[in-house]
Design an enzyme around this catalytic site. Structure first.
Site, PDB file in Angstrom:
ATOM      1  N   GLU B  41       0.847  -1.198   0.000  1.00  0.00           N
ATOM      2  CA  GLU B  41       0.000   0.000   0.000  1.00  0.00           C
ATOM      3  C   GLU B  41       0.885   1.251   0.000  1.00  0.00           C
ATOM      4  OE1 GLU B  41      -2.055   0.357   3.736  1.00  0.00           O
ATOM      5  OE2 GLU B  41      -3.407   1.935   3.035  1.00  0.00           O
ATOM      6  N   LYS B 112      -9.228   2.352  -1.809  1.00  0.00           N
ATOM      7  CA  LYS B 112      -9.469   1.745  -0.503  1.00  0.00           C
ATOM      8  C   LYS B 112     -10.869   2.117  -0.022  1.00  0.00           C
ATOM      9  CE  LYS B 112      -6.864   1.408   3.889  1.00  0.00           C
ATOM     10  NZ  LYS B 112      -5.581   1.852   4.496  1.00  0.00           N
ATOM     11  N   CYS B 148      -5.203  -2.960   2.779  1.00  0.00           N
ATOM     12  CA  CYS B 148      -5.012  -2.997   4.242  1.00  0.00           C
ATOM     13  C   CYS B 148      -6.318  -3.030   5.035  1.00  0.00           C
ATOM     14  CB  CYS B 148      -4.126  -1.827   4.660  1.00  0.00           C
ATOM     15  SG  CYS B 148      -3.251  -2.146   6.211  1.00  0.00           S
ATOM     16  N   SER B 182       0.951  -1.993   7.526  1.00  0.00           N
ATOM     17  CA  SER B 182       0.435  -2.421   8.823  1.00  0.00           C
ATOM     18  C   SER B 182       1.573  -2.395   9.835  1.00  0.00           C
ATOM     19  CB  SER B 182      -0.132  -3.831   8.648  1.00  0.00           C
ATOM     20  OG  SER B 182      -0.597  -4.343   9.855  1.00  0.00           O
ATOM     21  N   GLY B 297      23.639  10.028  26.925  1.00  0.00           N
ATOM     22  CA  GLY B 297      24.149  10.066  28.292  1.00  0.00           C
ATOM     23  C   GLY B 297      24.142   8.663  28.871  1.00  0.00           C
ATOM     24  N   LEU B 298      25.249   8.253  29.440  1.00  0.00           N
ATOM     25  CA  LEU B 298      25.335   6.904  30.018  1.00  0.00           C
ATOM     26  C   LEU B 298      25.516   7.061  31.524  1.00  0.00           C
ATOM     27  CD1 LEU B 298      25.406   3.955  28.867  1.00  0.00           C
ATOM     28  CD2 LEU B 298      27.878   4.049  29.201  1.00  0.00           C
ATOM     29  N   ASN B 380      16.121  18.986  38.832  1.00  0.00           N
ATOM     30  CA  ASN B 380      15.895  19.293  37.419  1.00  0.00           C
ATOM     31  C   ASN B 380      17.067  20.061  36.812  1.00  0.00           C
ATOM     32  OD1 ASN B 380      13.377  18.068  37.178  1.00  0.00           O
ATOM     33  ND2 ASN B 380      12.284  19.870  37.904  1.00  0.00           N
ATOM     34  N   GLU B 409       8.418   5.843  33.047  1.00  0.00           N
ATOM     35  CA  GLU B 409       8.695   7.191  33.540  1.00  0.00           C
ATOM     36  C   GLU B 409       8.072   8.256  32.640  1.00  0.00           C
ATOM     37  OE1 GLU B 409      12.924   6.919  34.089  1.00  0.00           O
ATOM     38  OE2 GLU B 409      13.421   7.535  32.065  1.00  0.00           O
TER      39      GLU B 409
END
Lengths: 548, 548
Positions: B41, B112, B148, B182, B297-298, B380, B409
């Site tokens: 599609e 469709k 679809c 899909s 960031g680790l 923060n 979170e």
């Protein structure tokens, strides 16, 4: 038949407050001996309730509210909009309905036939359309009861199969009633009148049109509900940007305002309308979310000055805190211009120089950036330091951070994500820079609120020495003209070039607009005042090759 | 009839690259002596092209592409999806079409019929539905050519008026062809098979189903195109998460794979599917946007470790830069855990302690905050310092910042806007915390990539001394169960309480989710792997009273 047009400001999901308002209006209309009171589309529940319409409890509350309101309709009939169950076993489970209440009970439910699914509208997401509508009888009068978009089949922008009003006209209605939730844009009112007029002429019947008033985050309703006689003349116009309850009398297909309307006031300019819309947008955002105080960064430039002035008008100077955050690149006049505005308005202010923080960032990154020249990275760090300071004030004191970006810079990505693009609400993100200047002049119409120097000096982000907007952007008059074609009129680049704009310029602007999609995806909601604002009403892939 | 199922990975708007791919597949199918090749599609233009569908040049390019592809269909027929003009003067200007090409020309266009308008789908925004579809003749075979959603009328979630397949079944088709777009979710494949099977049985005909593969920012297509015999058995299944071209033979309503499929492999777990989807999502985001390198960031915690491992698998360790930004509250083990992952994987790393910057912020705000106790404001600030450092690296080196927030979170707002919520793409924002743990175990299935201690230690944001997630949140097992009911199943609070969950707990979680809408509005796009992700497929008012 005496009809009350009840133009109210609803709070989405706040059934208690909305119901109180609705019932008060009913009681007042009863005192005025009205036969019928008409409320707006989806007055029950509020508009746009979005996916709350998929919440079973929300829908139950809507149904209960309709029943309770019906019980108060003693001696008066009522038409009110509500999301109600689709009684057919097939299709979506809800219809966008107009409930006709008589003798304390819902006696007919007319579902909306034409569901808008463009710009901010996505009604097919929730509602099944009506495929077979008819006039209803209200106190011996044949009424074509329609819901907003039902009248907007214009065979161009919003083209639907069939012609609803033509079909209803075959039944020879005595009156058209249209309940609406038709958002404001500075050019929308004339369109609306034209559309209503076309329908009136088609049906050869007068019309009563009741709209929402009030703002819901980005979407602002201007009210201005109307009554039109069967020739299409406006016989009554309700207040703009304020609640209102007015009456008309319909007799033998003649409609008159009760009392007759006062003489027409001078037509408002687009800028005056935008100003009032932004004030309402700010007021309602705060009152409906339960906040009182706003904070914003005040640079001495025109954008933040205009936002400060709007916030002060909407919330009161005592509720607005302006934070001045000069850097080493801030010009001498910037601080003075910002302080002049503080003095002109009496709003609160804080001075937080960002020099020291910028140095510590530089030190921390010194080794990682070794051998690299300064570039926009360092400019962005300054903007993000300011964003962080503003959010710290917001977090500590519970003030809402207002974003001060304008539409021109939002369009071309001339702004720092998480820096000057931060905030809970973008106040002028749908106002081009050239309009911001006009807004500033309008704000100063009676006295100087925005310092003259803020208006007259050349725009600059002041993120590096002697920077001017015109160093990296075309003049705003030209930029805004191209942007209007691209955004509002949804023209492709080549079409704009055909209008006579310089090809390289259009290519550059289009590229900037496309490349900034990822930034705007993370921008705050924007008060909508134009026919096409950035945000949910404009949906562009983030990763794609763009046509020109 | 020998049919080629062409499952390709398209790039939205990249007509040149897409066309090359399509033509290569056609040439290959010709070599294999296929009679017909079937593409997905909206293979032309790509899916979802969103408002590019409103761009005149884009639509012209689509029409030209169909013609050019048709010209390559020499000795083979072709079915391909494209947005094509609605030839009726009424309704929207486009249809979502399947073009049937024979002898180098488009000989029929089937539009469709059922247009999805839920979750991420908004097809009524662009397309007019087909109200009168019929089977078409392909080389003497009667084919029910569908697009679809045409097969997804299940009278419950997606209910449409009428019964399309029942009507088509009256024409006794020899074959159903369904071209689809899909999207993947970890639970979608079984649904899809059930839906296809229902249609096959209804029509008493075999089915060929061709899906997209590939990712477009948030939306991921898993491929897995299928052929079903008329009893609903799968006779062919194309690769998942990869391009594929396979063949089936249809003869007298019997369908067989050519060559016969290899023995069924063991069923993948949800987690394995999610893993593969995220890898494809990352790969395509980078390759289609023209970027190579990622930064993140680790922290030493599990979320960033999982994102790092996924990015390293998708992009190569040499293209991933992990930034370690310890604060005074970081525990001793955090840095070690992060460094262990760096060592395990060989990705790049940078160490940028945020202490000094945090102190300068405190000094700058000292006077403004006088007399106020430390609170989340200071937490923060730390998160936003990290966000600013990561964006500085991103800006300076042109690396894409990957966001590392998980779905739990993101749901409860346990994250800092412009801080750890920053990034161009959220990799695990649709993966609940309990699933993140399973993902970590899956990543470590062969060897330790994510350090054991990262998996076993109690989760903490480490923004104040001895902080643990469990101080402010319910245990993740319970939280995630409630969230699943609220988000994926869209249950109201009261319905969840009726299931046996503690009322106070549900009330608290629902309140947290509602209050975080304004944060999620500004979150990066999220790779979608569940049946209901945050983002455009879930649209909630920001200012409202919420039902419970």
């Amino acid at each position: 038949m005496k009809i009350a047009l009840a133009q109210l400001n609803y709070h989405i999901g706040n059934f208690e407050a909305n119901q109180k308002k609705i019932i008060t209006a009913i009681q007042q209309a009863v005192l005025e001996k009205a036969d019928l009171i008409v409320f707006a589309e989806l007055a029950i529940g509020g508009y746009p309730a979005k996916d709350l319409l998929r919440n079973a409890v929300f829908i139950e509350q809507c149904q209960r509210a309709v029943k309770e309101i019906a019980a108060h309709c003693d001696g008066i009939d009522c038409i009110i909009g509500a999301p109600l169950p689709n009684t057919s076993p097939e299709g979506k489970s809800l219809v966008n309905a107009a409930a006709y209440i008589s003798k304390g009970e819902v006696v007919s439910v007319i579902a909306k036939s034409l569901l808008p699914d463009y710009d901010v509208f996505d009604e097919y997401r929730y509602f099944e359309p009506n495929r077979n509508t008819h006039c209803i009888n209200i106190r011996g009068m044949k009424v074509a009861l329609t819901i907003c978009e039902d009248l907007w089949d214009d065979d161009q922008q919003n083209s639907y199969v069939g012609d609803l009003m033509q079909e209803l006209a075959l039944e020879k209605p005595d009156l058209i009633i249209n309940i609406a939730a038709s958002p404001f844009s500075y050019s929308h009112f004339q369109n609306r009148v034209n559309v209503l007029k076309r329908n009136v002429l088609k049906a050869n019947a007068p019309l009563v049109y009741v709209n929402h008033v009030g703002a819901h985050t980005d979407i602002i309703f201007d009210g201005r509900s109307l009554a039109l006689d069967k020739s299409g003349n406006i016989v009554a116009e309700l207040h703009k940007f304020a609640e209102d309850l007015q009456y008309v009398e319909v007799l033998n297909s003649h409609i008159t305002a009760l009392p007759p309307p006062s003489v027409d006031v001078a037509k408002d300019t687009d800028i005056a309308l935008i100003y009032e819309a932004l004030i309402l947008g700010l007021k309602d955002y705060f009152s409906k979310s339960g906040f009182k105080k706003a904070v914003l960064g005040l640079s001495g430039g025109i954008d933040s000055a205009v936002v400060a002035a709007l916030a002060i008008e909407a919330l009161g100077a005592e509720n607005v805190l302006a934070v001045l955050m000069p850097s080493r690149y801030s010009s001498d006049h910037s601080l003075k211009d910002a302080l002049d505005l503080v003095q002109n308005t009496g709003c609160g202010h804080l001075l937080l120089p960002i020099q020291d923080i910028a140095f510590t960032f530089e030190n921390t990154l010194h080794k990682a950036f070794e051998g690299r020249n300064p570039d926009t990275t360092e400019e962005n760090i300054q903007a993000r330091i300011r964003g962080t300071l503003l959010m710290a004030i917001s977090n500590k004191f519970g003030h809402i951070l207002l974003n001060t970006s304008n539409k021109s810079e939002a369009a071309v990505g001339y702004g720092t994500l998480y820096g000057d693009m931060a905030g809970s609400l973008s106040v002028i993100g749908d106002v081009y820079k050239t309009q911001v200047f006009k807004l500033a002049e309008y704000i100063n119409r009676d006295r100087e609120i925005i310092p003259e120097n803020t208006i007259t000096k050349p725009p600059s982000a002041e993120l590096r020495p002697d920077q001017k907007d015109s160093d990296s952007l075309p003049p705003y008059e030209i930029l805004d003209s191209v942007l209007y074609q691209l955004i509002e009129l949804e023209k492709s680049g080549s079409e704009i070039v055909h209008l006579g704009f310089d090809e390289q310029l259009v290519q550059r602007v289009a590229r900037l607009v496309n490349n900034a999609e990822f930034k705007r995806f993370q921008a705050p909601p924007i008060l909508r005042v134009s026919p096409k604002a950035f945000g949910p009403g404009r949906s562009i892939p983030l990763v794609a090759r763009f046509p020109f």
